[in-house]
Motif scaffolding. Structure first.
Motif, PDB file in Angstrom:
ATOM      1  N   MET A   1       7.641  44.377  19.523  1.00 58.74           N
ATOM      2  CA  MET A   1       6.379  43.801  19.377  1.00 58.74           C
ATOM      3  C   MET A   1       6.163  42.580  18.854  1.00 58.74           C
ATOM      4  SD  MET A   1       4.217  45.923  16.272  1.00 58.74           S
ATOM      5  CE  MET A   1       4.680  47.138  16.224  1.00 58.74           C
ATOM      6  N   PRO A   2       5.535  41.840  20.087  1.00 61.20           N
ATOM      7  CA  PRO A   2       5.273  40.656  19.833  1.00 61.20           C
ATOM      8  C   PRO A   2       4.307  39.760  18.663  1.00 61.20           C
ATOM      9  CG  PRO A   2       4.092  41.553  21.931  1.00 61.20           C
ATOM     10  CD  PRO A   2       4.592  42.311  21.388  1.00 61.20           C
ATOM     11  N   MET A   3       4.494  38.623  18.319  1.00 68.89           N
ATOM     12  CA  MET A   3       3.945  38.263  16.951  1.00 68.89           C
ATOM     13  C   MET A   3       3.525  37.279  17.935  1.00 68.89           C
ATOM     14  SD  MET A   3       3.320  37.107  14.017  1.00 68.89           S
ATOM     15  CE  MET A   3       4.418  38.073  12.925  1.00 68.89           C
ATOM     16  N   LEU A   4       2.274  37.248  16.933  1.00 66.28           N
ATOM     17  CA  LEU A   4       0.918  36.258  17.291  1.00 66.28           C
ATOM     18  C   LEU A   4       1.150  34.868  16.335  1.00 66.28           C
ATOM     19  CD1 LEU A   4      -2.290  38.378  19.130  1.00 66.28           C
ATOM     20  CD2 LEU A   4      -0.180  36.814  20.205  1.00 66.28           C
ATOM     21  N   MET A   5       0.740  34.083  16.727  1.00 65.48           N
ATOM     22  CA  MET A   5       1.367  33.085  15.665  1.00 65.48           C
ATOM     23  C   MET A   5      -0.353  32.981  15.696  1.00 65.48           C
ATOM     24  SD  MET A   5       4.360  33.398  15.060  1.00 65.48           S
ATOM     25  CE  MET A   5       4.668  31.284  13.706  1.00 65.48           C
ATOM     26  N   LEU A   6      -0.339  31.935  14.376  1.00 61.64           N
ATOM     27  CA  LEU A   6      -1.669  30.723  14.238  1.00 61.64           C
ATOM     28  C   LEU A   6      -1.431  29.617  13.589  1.00 61.64           C
ATOM     29  CD1 LEU A   6      -3.609  33.258  12.199  1.00 61.64           C
ATOM     30  CD2 LEU A   6      -4.417  32.412  14.330  1.00 61.64           C
ATOM     31  N   LYS A   7      -2.319  28.483  14.384  1.00 65.14           N
ATOM     32  CA  LYS A   7      -2.042  27.801  13.696  1.00 65.14           C
ATOM     33  C   LYS A   7      -2.921  27.250  12.200  1.00 65.14           C
ATOM     34  CE  LYS A   7      -0.788  21.729  15.025  1.00 65.14           C
ATOM     35  NZ  LYS A   7      -0.978  21.499  16.257  1.00 65.14           N
ATOM     36  N   CYS A   8      -2.595  26.682  11.417  1.00 61.36           N
ATOM     37  CA  CYS A   8      -3.202  26.005  10.048  1.00 61.36           C
ATOM     38  C   CYS A   8      -4.204  24.905  10.974  1.00 61.36           C
ATOM     39  CB  CYS A   8      -2.871  25.655   9.119  1.00 61.36           C
ATOM     40  SG  CYS A   8      -4.274  25.065   7.718  1.00 61.36           S
ATOM     41  N   LYS A   9      -5.550  25.355  11.155  1.00 64.07           N
ATOM     42  CA  LYS A   9      -6.944  24.086  11.444  1.00 64.07           C
ATOM     43  C   LYS A   9      -6.620  22.873  10.582  1.00 64.07           C
ATOM     44  CE  LYS A   9      -8.736  27.578  13.787  1.00 64.07           C
ATOM     45  NZ  LYS A   9     -10.821  28.038  14.327  1.00 64.07           N
ATOM     46  N   SER A  10      -6.168  22.721   8.893  1.00 67.17           N
ATOM     47  CA  SER A  10      -6.128  21.848   7.937  1.00 67.17           C
ATOM     48  C   SER A  10      -5.051  20.605   7.871  1.00 67.17           C
ATOM     49  CB  SER A  10      -6.221  22.316   6.406  1.00 67.17           C
ATOM     50  OG  SER A  10      -7.743  22.861   6.956  1.00 67.17           O
ATOM     51  N   CYS A  11      -3.704  21.722   7.890  1.00 68.02           N
ATOM     52  CA  CYS A  11      -2.237  20.989   7.958  1.00 68.02           C
ATOM     53  C   CYS A  11      -1.537  21.180   8.762  1.00 68.02           C
ATOM     54  CB  CYS A  11      -1.335  21.225   6.545  1.00 68.02           C
ATOM     55  SG  CYS A  11      -1.139  22.957   6.521  1.00 68.02           S
ATOM     56  N   GLY A  12      -2.085  21.424  10.200  1.00 68.10           N
ATOM     57  CA  GLY A  12      -1.038  21.837  11.345  1.00 68.10           C
ATOM     58  C   GLY A  12       0.277  22.932  10.909  1.00 68.10           C
ATOM     59  N   GLU A  13       0.220  23.452  10.669  1.00 64.76           N
ATOM     60  CA  GLU A  13       1.985  24.954   9.853  1.00 64.76           C
ATOM     61  C   GLU A  13       0.951  25.420  10.835  1.00 64.76           C
ATOM     62  OE1 GLU A  13       3.102  27.609   6.754  1.00 64.76           O
ATOM     63  OE2 GLU A  13       1.589  26.240   6.324  1.00 64.76           O
ATOM     64  N   VAL A  14       2.751  26.276  11.525  1.00 63.48           N
ATOM     65  CA  VAL A  14       2.358  27.591  12.886  1.00 63.48           C
ATOM     66  C   VAL A  14       2.967  28.436  11.515  1.00 63.48           C
ATOM     67  CG1 VAL A  14       2.889  28.525  14.741  1.00 63.48           C
ATOM     68  CG2 VAL A  14       2.801  25.858  14.638  1.00 63.48           C
ATOM     69  N   PHE A  15       2.609  29.466  11.078  1.00 69.78           N
ATOM     70  CA  PHE A  15       2.360  30.401  10.557  1.00 69.78           C
ATOM     71  C   PHE A  15       1.913  32.073  10.608  1.00 69.78           C
ATOM     72  CE2 PHE A  15      -1.399  29.930   9.447  1.00 69.78           C
ATOM     73  CZ  PHE A  15      -1.996  30.896   9.235  1.00 69.78           C
ATOM     74  N   PRO A  16       3.048  33.604  10.860  1.00 67.27           N
ATOM     75  CA  PRO A  16       2.793  34.523  11.351  1.00 67.27           C
ATOM     76  C   PRO A  16       1.300  34.920  11.269  1.00 67.27           C
ATOM     77  CG  PRO A  16       4.654  34.696  10.773  1.00 67.27           C
ATOM     78  CD  PRO A  16       3.989  32.975  10.155  1.00 67.27           C
ATOM     79  N   GLY A  17       0.477  35.783  12.209  1.00 67.04           N
ATOM     80  CA  GLY A  17      -0.356  35.865  12.531  1.00 67.04           C
ATOM     81  C   GLY A  17      -0.585  36.998  12.617  1.00 67.04           C
ATOM     82  N   ILE A  18      -0.326  37.845  13.496  1.00 73.82           N
ATOM     83  CA  ILE A  18       0.115  39.806  13.070  1.00 73.82           C
ATOM     84  C   ILE A  18       0.560  39.961  14.418  1.00 73.82           C
ATOM     85  CG2 ILE A  18      -2.493  40.260  12.525  1.00 73.82           C
ATOM     86  CD1 ILE A  18      -3.427  40.347  15.462  1.00 73.82           C
TER      87      ILE A  18
END
Length: 58
Positions: A1-18
């Motif tokens: 199952m692929p993981m879609l990542m998100l990047k925080c628009k405030s600090c730039g941290e990349v974290f797991p989305g869904i």
């Protein structure tokens, strides 16, 4: 199952989305973002995300 990542628009941290089922990335992204567009990074920044904000890093 692929993981879609998100990047925080405030600090730039990349974290797991869904996680999305194989072969349905685009369709699932649109369903997921329409149901819950808000995500919070580990630093507590709350951001709204659109379908195009999700990155496939699988």
């Amino acid at each position: 199952m692929p993981m879609l990542m998100l990047k925080c628009k405030s600090c730039g941290e990349v974290f797991p989305g869904i996680y999305v089922p194989e072969g349905s990335t685009d369709n699932f992204k649109s369903i997921a973002t329409s149901s819950d567009p808000l995500h919070i990074c580990s630093r507590g920044h709350k951001n709204m995300y659109l379908t195009e904000d999700y990155m496939d890093w699988s």
